[in-house]
Enzyme design. Structure first.
Site, short mmCIF file in Angstrom:
data_model
loop_
_atom_site.label_atom_id
_atom_site.label_comp_id
_atom_site.label_asym_id
_atom_site.label_seq_id
_atom_site.Cartn_x
_atom_site.Cartn_y
_atom_site.Cartn_z
N GLY A 121 -1.44 -10.47 2.03
CA GLY A 121 -0.98 -11.70 2.67
C GLY A 121 -1.20 -12.95 1.86
O GLY A 121 -0.94 -14.05 2.35
N GLY A 126 2.14 -4.80 -3.65
CA GLY A 126 0.86 -5.16 -4.24
C GLY A 126 -0.21 -5.35 -3.18
O GLY A 126 -0.01 -5.06 -2.00
N GLU A 169 5.29 -7.24 5.84
CA GLU A 169 4.74 -6.16 5.02
C GLU A 169 4.16 -5.06 5.92
O GLU A 169 4.35 -3.87 5.69
CB GLU A 169 3.65 -6.70 4.08
CG GLU A 169 4.23 -7.58 2.97
CD GLU A 169 3.19 -8.32 2.16
OE1 GLU A 169 2.02 -8.40 2.58
OE2 GLU A 169 3.56 -8.85 1.10
#
Ligand code: 5RP
Length: 218
Positions: free
Chosen positions: A95, A82, A103
């Protein structure tokens, strides 16, 4: 449709990008959780996953999906995650769930980054969502002062320790018109581990959940 229904719709749409017999990169957050749940339904046709957080590791294992160490991979065909904001160039702020460093690492290894987001995340200029910056704890005050010099207003995210043992500063008051440049500038501050701008490694595909269906941008 509710925001959660839009998140579930884009998560399900992302399954078409998962090749047979692959190890898939998996992100973190509520939208990524819907993707993990959708992945469970096709787990017989994949080998497993690499995850960007301990929370996603636990959810994957809960579904009986094997989790691999990124160090044993040369590449991943796809990373699905996402975003907190995404612009027309498919550059993102990430974040919000404090998982930005892992990520960024997993997405760097992946050949394709598929961003799954509901339409509230689509913006023309990044920065309304406070930009997360992961910082070595002893550098918190120094990094904050340097960020102020760059025009931001950093706020310490109280009570949050990342999976890497660091803290998060959320930077308010930004209008990020040159995301790749600003990403690099922040990375130059000693004590910054990672910032949540994904401009240098932007998404390759955006699956955007809208009231009129899932729209695909490349
Ligand atoms: C976590 C992230 C998430 O991708 C981002 O916060 C979006 O979360 P959600 O899908 O819950 O809205 O970057 O660090």
């Amino acid at each position: 449709m509710t925001q959660n229904e839009l998140k579930e719709a884009v998560a399900r749409a992302a399954i078409q990008y998962v090749p047979d017999n692959c190890i898939v990169g998996v992100g973190t957050g509520t939208t990524a959780n819907y993707f993990i749940d959708a992945l469970a339904e096709i787990k017989g046709r994949i080998e497993g996953a690499v995850a960007s957080s301990e929370a996603s590791v636990q959810r994957l294992r809960g579904h009986g999906i094997a989790v691999f160490d990124l160090n044993s991979m040369d590449t991943l065909p796809v990373y699905v995650d996402g975003a907190d904001e995404i612009n027309q160039q498919l550059q993102m702020i990430k974040g919000g769930g404090a998982a930005l460093t892992r990520e960024k690492i997993v997405s760097a290894v992946a050949e394709q980054f598929i961003c799954i987001a509901d339409e509230s995340k689509h913006v023309s200029v990044l920065g309304k969502f406070p930009l997360p910056v992961e910082v070595i704890p002893m550098a918190r005050s120094y990094v904050s002062r340097e960020i102020v010099k760059l025009g931001g207003h950093p706020a310490y995210r109280e009570g949050v320790v990342t999976d890497n043992g660091n803290i998060i500063l959320d930077v308010h008051g930004l209008q990020i018109t040159e995301p790749a440049k600003f990403e690099a500038e922040l990375n130059q501050i000693v004590g910054v581990v990672t910032n949540g701008l994904f401009a240098r490694r932007r998404a390759d595909v955006l699956l955007l959940g809208t009231a009129s269906g899932v729209k695909t941008y490349k």
